[in-house]
Design an enzyme around this catalytic site. Structure first.
Site, PDB file in Angstrom:
ATOM      1  N   ASP A  11       0.869  -1.184   0.000  1.00 38.96           N
ATOM      2  CA  ASP A  11       0.000   0.000   0.000  1.00 38.96           C
ATOM      3  C   ASP A  11       0.906   1.235   0.000  1.00 38.96           C
ATOM      4  O   ASP A  11       2.117   1.127   0.187  1.00 38.96           O
ATOM      5  CB  ASP A  11      -0.900   0.012   1.254  1.00 38.96           C
ATOM      6  CG  ASP A  11      -1.801   1.248   1.294  1.00 38.96           C
ATOM      7  OD1 ASP A  11      -2.393   1.592   0.257  1.00 38.96           O
ATOM      8  OD2 ASP A  11      -1.907   1.889   2.362  1.00 38.96           O
ATOM      9  N   SER A  12       0.291   2.395  -0.147  1.00 38.52           N
ATOM     10  CA  SER A  12       1.060   3.635  -0.112  1.00 38.52           C
ATOM     11  C   SER A  12       1.573   3.941   1.297  1.00 38.52           C
ATOM     12  O   SER A  12       2.482   4.740   1.450  1.00 38.52           O
ATOM     13  CB  SER A  12       0.177   4.787  -0.575  1.00 38.52           C
ATOM     14  OG  SER A  12      -0.941   4.884   0.278  1.00 38.52           O
ATOM     15  N   TYR A  43      -0.940   8.232  -2.602  1.00 36.80           N
ATOM     16  CA  TYR A  43      -0.998   7.902  -4.027  1.00 36.80           C
ATOM     17  C   TYR A  43      -2.241   8.547  -4.665  1.00 36.80           C
ATOM     18  O   TYR A  43      -2.259   8.861  -5.836  1.00 36.80           O
ATOM     19  CB  TYR A  43      -1.116   6.386  -4.232  1.00 36.80           C
ATOM     20  CG  TYR A  43       0.140   5.570  -4.072  1.00 36.80           C
ATOM     21  CD1 TYR A  43       1.326   6.106  -3.571  1.00 36.80           C
ATOM     22  CD2 TYR A  43       0.142   4.217  -4.439  1.00 36.80           C
ATOM     23  CE1 TYR A  43       2.458   5.325  -3.426  1.00 36.80           C
ATOM     24  CE2 TYR A  43       1.274   3.437  -4.307  1.00 36.80           C
ATOM     25  CZ  TYR A  43       2.430   3.981  -3.796  1.00 36.80           C
ATOM     26  OH  TYR A  43       3.552   3.203  -3.666  1.00 36.80           O
ATOM     27  N   GLY A  44      -3.278   8.676  -3.849  1.00 35.26           N
ATOM     28  CA  GLY A  44      -4.607   9.013  -4.369  1.00 35.26           C
ATOM     29  C   GLY A  44      -4.768  10.385  -4.994  1.00 35.26           C
ATOM     30  O   GLY A  44      -5.762  10.661  -5.649  1.00 35.26           O
ATOM     31  N   CYS A  74      -4.468  -1.516  -1.708  1.00 31.59           N
ATOM     32  CA  CYS A  74      -4.607  -0.080  -1.955  1.00 31.59           C
ATOM     33  C   CYS A  74      -5.738   0.109  -2.955  1.00 31.59           C
ATOM     34  O   CYS A  74      -5.676  -0.421  -4.082  1.00 31.59           O
ATOM     35  CB  CYS A  74      -3.282   0.435  -2.521  1.00 31.59           C
ATOM     36  SG  CYS A  74      -3.344   2.162  -3.025  1.00 31.59           S
ATOM     37  N   THR A  76      -6.522   2.734  -4.476  1.00 31.36           N
ATOM     38  CA  THR A  76      -6.089   3.576  -5.591  1.00 31.36           C
ATOM     39  C   THR A  76      -5.390   2.736  -6.661  1.00 31.36           C
ATOM     40  O   THR A  76      -5.734   2.806  -7.846  1.00 31.36           O
ATOM     41  CB  THR A  76      -5.137   4.678  -5.063  1.00 31.36           C
ATOM     42  OG1 THR A  76      -5.815   5.371  -4.010  1.00 31.36           O
ATOM     43  CG2 THR A  76      -4.755   5.639  -6.151  1.00 31.36           C
ATOM     44  N   GLU A 152      -2.828   8.710   8.717  1.00 32.46           N
ATOM     45  CA  GLU A 152      -1.358   8.653   8.802  1.00 32.46           C
ATOM     46  C   GLU A 152      -0.867   9.447  10.027  1.00 32.46           C
ATOM     47  O   GLU A 152       0.147   9.136  10.620  1.00 32.46           O
ATOM     48  CB  GLU A 152      -0.718   9.198   7.522  1.00 32.46           C
ATOM     49  CG  GLU A 152      -0.981   8.345   6.272  1.00 32.46           C
ATOM     50  CD  GLU A 152      -0.100   7.096   6.158  1.00 32.46           C
ATOM     51  OE1 GLU A 152       1.042   7.121   6.621  1.00 32.46           O
ATOM     52  OE2 GLU A 152      -0.598   6.084   5.612  1.00 32.46           O
ATOM     53  N   CYS A 186     -11.080   2.891   0.166  1.00 31.04           N
ATOM     54  CA  CYS A 186      -9.652   3.145   0.396  1.00 31.04           C
ATOM     55  C   CYS A 186      -9.298   2.353   1.648  1.00 31.04           C
ATOM     56  O   CYS A 186     -10.052   2.367   2.632  1.00 31.04           O
ATOM     57  CB  CYS A 186      -9.425   4.637   0.627  1.00 31.04           C
ATOM     58  SG  CYS A 186      -7.791   5.046   1.260  1.00 31.04           S
ATOM     59  N   THR A 187      -8.169   1.668   1.615  1.00 33.38           N
ATOM     60  CA  THR A 187      -7.850   0.774   2.735  1.00 33.38           C
ATOM     61  C   THR A 187      -7.460   1.523   4.012  1.00 33.38           C
ATOM     62  O   THR A 187      -7.344   0.915   5.069  1.00 33.38           O
ATOM     63  CB  THR A 187      -6.737  -0.205   2.329  1.00 33.38           C
ATOM     64  OG1 THR A 187      -5.629   0.555   1.813  1.00 33.38           O
ATOM     65  CG2 THR A 187      -7.230  -1.163   1.258  1.00 33.38           C
ATOM     66  N   HIS A 188      -7.252   2.814   3.906  1.00 38.78           N
ATOM     67  CA  HIS A 188      -7.032   3.599   5.133  1.00 38.78           C
ATOM     68  C   HIS A 188      -8.349   3.774   5.917  1.00 38.78           C
ATOM     69  O   HIS A 188      -8.327   4.001   7.118  1.00 38.78           O
ATOM     70  CB  HIS A 188      -6.515   5.002   4.804  1.00 38.78           C
ATOM     71  CG  HIS A 188      -5.035   5.084   4.532  1.00 38.78           C
ATOM     72  ND1 HIS A 188      -4.459   4.589   3.391  1.00 38.78           N
ATOM     73  CD2 HIS A 188      -4.018   5.631   5.268  1.00 38.78           C
ATOM     74  CE1 HIS A 188      -3.144   4.839   3.431  1.00 38.78           C
ATOM     75  NE2 HIS A 188      -2.864   5.456   4.552  1.00 38.78           N
TER      76      HIS A 188
END
Ligand code: DGL
Length: 271
Positions: A11-12, A43-44, A74, A76, A152, A186-188
């Protein structure tokens, strides 16, 4: 036949750990190698060309770790650059397809919402996949660009005023549209799930792409005879920046201890 090679996940940044969490749940004996591109997150908000270039580098890195399967954890990459996984020597699994299947199965009123990064939403990947399975579905999408930096930064306590206010603003149009199913594209975002769930209310089913994908990966490994049978799996984490804060965040997100020796910083551009 058993295969002890690890599953590669990338992932990012931290978001893909929500997928690792689900993989650990559904595949508790698998070794996992994770790459979080913390030096180049997000990345998005980047162009298709840049996202493709990053995805190819991330996949290449994981192949060097002798993985048996790669999960693009990810939304994205899975929406914009899934084709970069087409000719790899190992199976490649994105997070869009199986989460869309889960959403189509869950919806009753055929109104499905999607939240994701700007790149994911403008790709229309989820929407196209939904329409293939359910042509009369109504799809409502919104990008939630501030969610990734909030996660983040670690601002995801259920009562965090910034996270709550931001989520309320982004989710308002989807609530008004009356969606009964919402894909966290989005995986976040599953990190903010308690906040999102509270705002959307009990009647809305939230789809965690990590869970839908982990269920599929478990089926795939079984079908291909690639499951690992050793009971003490190992987890290693590689990042392209900020080694120390990654470890504490990862411990929080995975709810398990991660030793310093399990996390390594790599120069992704030199690979
Ligand atoms: N977790 C990622 C996704 O699913 C990345 C978001 C980002 O880097 O912008 O889209």
């Amino acid at each position: 036949m058993a295969d002890s090679r690890p599953i590669g996940v990338f992932d990012s940044g931290l978001g893909g750990l929500t997928v690792v969490k689900e993989l650990k749940k559904y595949l508790p004996f698998e070794n996992i190698v994770y790459f979080g591109d913390t030096g180049r997150v997000p990345y998005g908000t980047k162009s298709k060309e840049t996202i493709e270039k990053y995805a190819i580098q991330d996949e290449h890195f994981l192949l060097q770790k002798d993985v048996k399967l790669i999960v693009a954890a990810c939304g994205t990459v899975s929406s914009v650059a899934a084709h970069t996984g087409d000719n790899l020597p190992v199976p490649f699994v994105g997070v869009v397809e199986h989460s869309v299947k889960a959403a189509v199965k869950a919806t009753k009123n055929k109104k499905i919402g999607i939240i994701g990064t700007a790149a994911t939403i403008s790709s229309g990947a989820h929407e196209k996949a939904i329409k293939k399975l359910m042509p009369d579905a109504q799809v409502f999408a919104n990008n939630c660009n501030l969610f990734v930096p909030i996660v983040e930064e670690g601002w995801y306590n259920q009562n965090d005023a910034v996270a709550v206010e931001t989520a309320a603003r982004y989710l308002e149009p989807l609530k008004t549209a009356g969606v009964d199913t919402l894909i966290m594209g989005c995986t976040h975002y599953p990190v903010l799930e308690p906040i999102i769930a509270k705002i959307m209310g009990d009647t809305v089913t939230l789809i965690n792409m990590g869970e839908a994908t982990a269920v599929y990966v478990a089926e795939l490994l079984k079908e291909k005879g690639l499951l690992n049978e050793t009971k003490n799996p190992s987890y290693s984490f590689f990042v392209s920046d900020k080694h120390k804060s990654f470890r504490s965040q990862a411990e929080r997100l995975l709810d398990s201890e991660i030793k310093e020796t399990q996390v390594e910083q790599v120069d992704i551009n030199s690979l």
